[in-house]
Design a protein around this motif. Structure first.
Motif, mmCIF file in Angstrom:
data_model
loop_
_atom_site.group_PDB
_atom_site.id
_atom_site.type_symbol
_atom_site.label_atom_id
_atom_site.label_comp_id
_atom_site.label_asym_id
_atom_site.label_seq_id
_atom_site.Cartn_x
_atom_site.Cartn_y
_atom_site.Cartn_z
ATOM 1 N N CYS A 134 0.915 -1.071 -0.038
ATOM 2 C CA CYS A 134 0.235 0.047 0.044
ATOM 3 C C CYS A 134 0.811 1.223 0.019
ATOM 4 N N ARG A 135 1.925 1.214 0.804
ATOM 5 C CA ARG A 135 2.762 2.491 0.878
ATOM 6 C C ARG A 135 3.717 2.622 -0.422
ATOM 7 N N PHE A 136 4.261 1.817 -0.906
ATOM 8 C CA PHE A 136 5.264 1.938 -1.846
ATOM 9 C C PHE A 136 4.680 1.498 -3.240
ATOM 10 N N LEU A 137 3.820 0.699 -3.537
ATOM 11 C CA LEU A 137 3.320 -0.001 -4.795
ATOM 12 C C LEU A 137 2.329 0.416 -5.356
ATOM 13 N N LEU A 138 0.969 0.318 -4.585
ATOM 14 C CA LEU A 138 -0.291 0.656 -4.774
ATOM 15 C C LEU A 138 -1.044 1.702 -3.947
ATOM 16 N N ASN A 139 -0.822 2.958 -4.861
ATOM 17 C CA ASN A 139 -1.478 3.967 -3.797
ATOM 18 C C ASN A 139 -3.235 4.220 -4.503
ATOM 19 N N TYR A 140 -3.838 3.048 -3.929
ATOM 20 C CA TYR A 140 -5.450 3.268 -4.205
ATOM 21 C C TYR A 140 -5.824 2.801 -2.960
ATOM 22 N N ARG A 141 -7.277 3.530 -2.660
ATOM 23 C CA ARG A 141 -7.945 3.353 -1.476
ATOM 24 C C ARG A 141 -8.524 2.139 -1.385
ATOM 25 N N ALA A 142 -9.035 1.424 -2.493
ATOM 26 C CA ALA A 142 -9.529 0.298 -2.579
ATOM 27 C C ALA A 142 -8.568 -0.809 -1.776
ATOM 28 N N VAL A 143 -7.240 -0.660 -2.147
ATOM 29 C CA VAL A 143 -6.177 -1.413 -1.473
ATOM 30 C C VAL A 143 -6.026 -1.365 -0.046
ATOM 31 N N ASP A 144 -5.933 0.201 0.152
ATOM 32 C CA ASP A 144 -6.220 0.536 1.658
ATOM 33 C C ASP A 144 -7.280 -0.222 2.448
ATOM 34 N N SER A 145 -8.455 -0.193 1.977
ATOM 35 C CA SER A 145 -9.257 -0.996 2.265
ATOM 36 C C SER A 145 -9.253 -2.278 2.525
ATOM 37 N N VAL A 146 -8.603 -3.028 1.641
ATOM 38 C CA VAL A 146 -8.292 -4.482 2.011
ATOM 39 C C VAL A 146 -7.492 -4.678 3.215
ATOM 40 N N LEU A 147 -6.442 -3.773 3.290
ATOM 41 C CA LEU A 147 -5.637 -3.914 4.604
ATOM 42 C C LEU A 147 -6.344 -3.455 5.954
ATOM 43 N N ASN A 148 -7.349 -2.494 5.613
ATOM 44 C CA ASN A 148 -7.920 -2.110 6.872
ATOM 45 C C ASN A 148 -8.849 -3.495 7.149
ATOM 46 N N PHE A 149 -9.573 -3.801 6.302
ATOM 47 C CA PHE A 149 -10.406 -4.973 6.455
ATOM 48 C C PHE A 149 -9.593 -6.118 7.051
ATOM 49 N N LEU A 150 -8.471 -6.462 6.679
ATOM 50 C CA LEU A 150 -7.854 -7.316 7.177
ATOM 51 C C LEU A 150 -7.307 -7.147 8.680
ATOM 52 N N LEU A 151 -7.126 -6.035 8.835
ATOM 53 C CA LEU A 151 -7.068 -5.696 10.381
ATOM 54 C C LEU A 151 -7.985 -6.093 11.153
ATOM 55 N N VAL A 152 -9.104 -5.745 10.706
ATOM 56 C CA VAL A 152 -10.411 -5.979 11.473
ATOM 57 C C VAL A 152 -10.508 -7.271 11.763
ATOM 58 N N TRP A 153 -10.435 -7.946 10.596
ATOM 59 C CA TRP A 153 -10.861 -9.505 10.903
ATOM 60 C C TRP A 153 -9.787 -10.154 11.725
ATOM 61 N N TYR A 154 -8.423 -9.630 11.641
ATOM 62 C CA TYR A 154 -7.440 -10.275 12.471
ATOM 63 C C TYR A 154 -7.906 -9.888 13.873
ATOM 64 N N TYR A 155 -7.988 -8.744 14.109
ATOM 65 C CA TYR A 155 -8.303 -8.256 15.743
ATOM 66 C C TYR A 155 -9.521 -8.992 16.300
ATOM 67 N N CYS A 156 -10.628 -9.249 15.520
ATOM 68 C CA CYS A 156 -11.750 -9.787 15.735
ATOM 69 C C CYS A 156 -11.582 -11.523 16.019
ATOM 70 N N THR A 157 -10.792 -12.011 15.376
ATOM 71 C CA THR A 157 -10.592 -13.272 15.346
ATOM 72 C C THR A 157 -9.510 -13.466 16.541
ATOM 73 N N LEU A 158 -8.704 -12.677 16.755
ATOM 74 C CA LEU A 158 -7.820 -12.736 17.882
ATOM 75 C C LEU A 158 -8.774 -12.906 19.210
ATOM 76 N N THR A 159 -9.481 -11.922 19.455
ATOM 77 C CA THR A 159 -10.325 -11.802 20.339
ATOM 78 C C THR A 159 -11.282 -13.105 20.782
ATOM 79 N N ILE A 160 -11.703 -13.627 19.632
ATOM 80 C CA ILE A 160 -12.571 -14.910 19.593
ATOM 81 C C ILE A 160 -11.695 -15.876 20.319
ATOM 82 N N ARG A 161 -10.561 -16.171 19.734
ATOM 83 C CA ARG A 161 -9.597 -17.226 19.913
ATOM 84 C C ARG A 161 -9.113 -16.920 21.414
ATOM 85 N N GLU A 162 -8.663 -15.639 21.696
ATOM 86 C CA GLU A 162 -8.132 -15.558 23.287
ATOM 87 C C GLU A 162 -9.340 -15.877 24.241
ATOM 88 N N SER A 163 -10.506 -15.681 23.824
ATOM 89 C CA SER A 163 -11.567 -15.966 24.872
ATOM 90 C C SER A 163 -11.768 -17.335 25.029
#
Length: 326
Positions: A134-163
């Motif tokens: 996202c920073r150096f190769l693809l400066n598109y909001r859609a690609v940024d959204s993929v990163l942010n969605f991945l972060l949401v899914w990652y942290y949500c999954t962590l909270t469930i697994r930790e519980s």
């Protein structure tokens, strides 16, 4: 021949169902006995506290020994309860309902814990790659959204697994659990931020921060997992202890070199908060995401910095006490 195999299979299945019913009955019986014993221990602890406040110096040693025995019993009950079904907490009940998530064998518990650790490692590597892209190769909001969605899914999954891991005897608690909920919220807010001037002003700083945070998390996993393996072999740590995205007292031996990386990351969160608060003064700033992200980054800084600092302070205090006793 086929008929004989079928009959054997049916008999084995009937035996399995019978044993399963026996196990369920034993689980209920053990849970009831442990609940009664814990109640008696609580009553005994209250009685001892009353005696300690009114007792003399000669009795204090005996009272301290009894309190140590009580703590030992409580730890023993904790170990026993890790293999018994228990009600899910509020979060797991909302996500999974009333499903029993207790794993019944040490092998299953350790396998699930190991899978959790590998999940964190693999996703951390993926986050470094995606944020770099996202920073150096693809400066598109859609690609940024993929990163942010991945972060949401990652942290949500962590909270469930930790519980689930906490239900199975893991002792991760306090801020190191709660900050994943805050990180989920922050990632969700970043995901909804529209592609405007304010977003572009903060974008590169956020991507660099994400790369650095993922790099530090990789370092922590690599070194903490080795340290935990060594301490478990020595019998100094519990088999269900996990790597965390912070600093705990057991890391003092051999992992203090991580502290500068952690503190730098904490202050970067503070810098992100200051940057976002300054952006709210711009006339072009109309989005609610700017102050909300600023408040969330500031909350993460306060929690991470104060928790790490408290662990370091407690360790120094303990070392001073040990020197005085020596």
């Amino acid at each position: 021949m086929c008929m004989l195999i079928f009959i054997q299979g049916s008999d084995t299945h009937k035996l399995y169902k019978q044993k399963l019913e026996d196990v369920i009955k034993l689980q209920g019986s053990c849970s009831g006995l442990i609940a009664r014993q814990k109640k008696k221990l609580r009553e005994l602890s209250e009685t001892i506290k009353t005696c300690k406040s009114s007792g003399n110096a000669d009795e204090s040693d005996s009272i301290n020994r009894i309190q140590q025995l009580i703590r030992g019993k409580q730890n023993h009950f904790f170990e026993m309860e890790a293999f018994l079904p228990k009600k899910n907490g509020l979060y797991l009940s909302l996500v999974l309902g009333n499903v029993n998530v207790t794993l019944l064998s040490k092998q299953a518990k350790f396998a699930y814990k190991d899978e959790y650790e590998k999940f964190k490692l693999y996703l951390t590597i993926i986050l470094v790659i995606v944020s770099f892209t996202c920073r150096f190769l693809l400066n598109y909001r859609a690609v940024d959204s993929v990163l942010n969605f991945l972060l949401v899914w990652y942290y949500c999954t962590l909270t469930i697994r930790e519980s689930i891991l906490i239900n199975n005897g893991s002792r991760i608690k306090g801020w190191w659990v709660f900050h994943h909920y805050i990180s989920t919220f922050l990632s969700g807010v970043m995901l909804t931020w529209p592609d405007d001037l304010m977003y572009q002003m903060f974008r590169n700083q956020f991507l660099f921060f994400t790369m650095y945070q993922s790099f530090v998390q990789f370092l922590q996993y690599y070194y903490q997992s080795g340290c935990l393996y060594r301490l478990r072999a020595l019998g100094e740590r519990h088999t269900m202890d996990l790597t965390v995205e912070g600093f705990q007292s057991w890391m003092w031996r051999g992992l203090t070199f991580l502290l500068p990386f952690l503190f730098f990351g904490h202050f970067w969160q503070f810098y992100n908060a200051v940057t976002l608060f300054q952006m709210t003064r711009y006339p072009a700033c109309k989005e609610w995401q700017v102050p909300m992200c600023g408040l969330t980054f500031f909350a993460l800084f306060l929690g991470n910095f104060s928790t790490t600092l408290r662990v370091v302070h407690q360790k120094f205090q303990k070392q001073k006490e040990d020197k005085k006793e020596a």
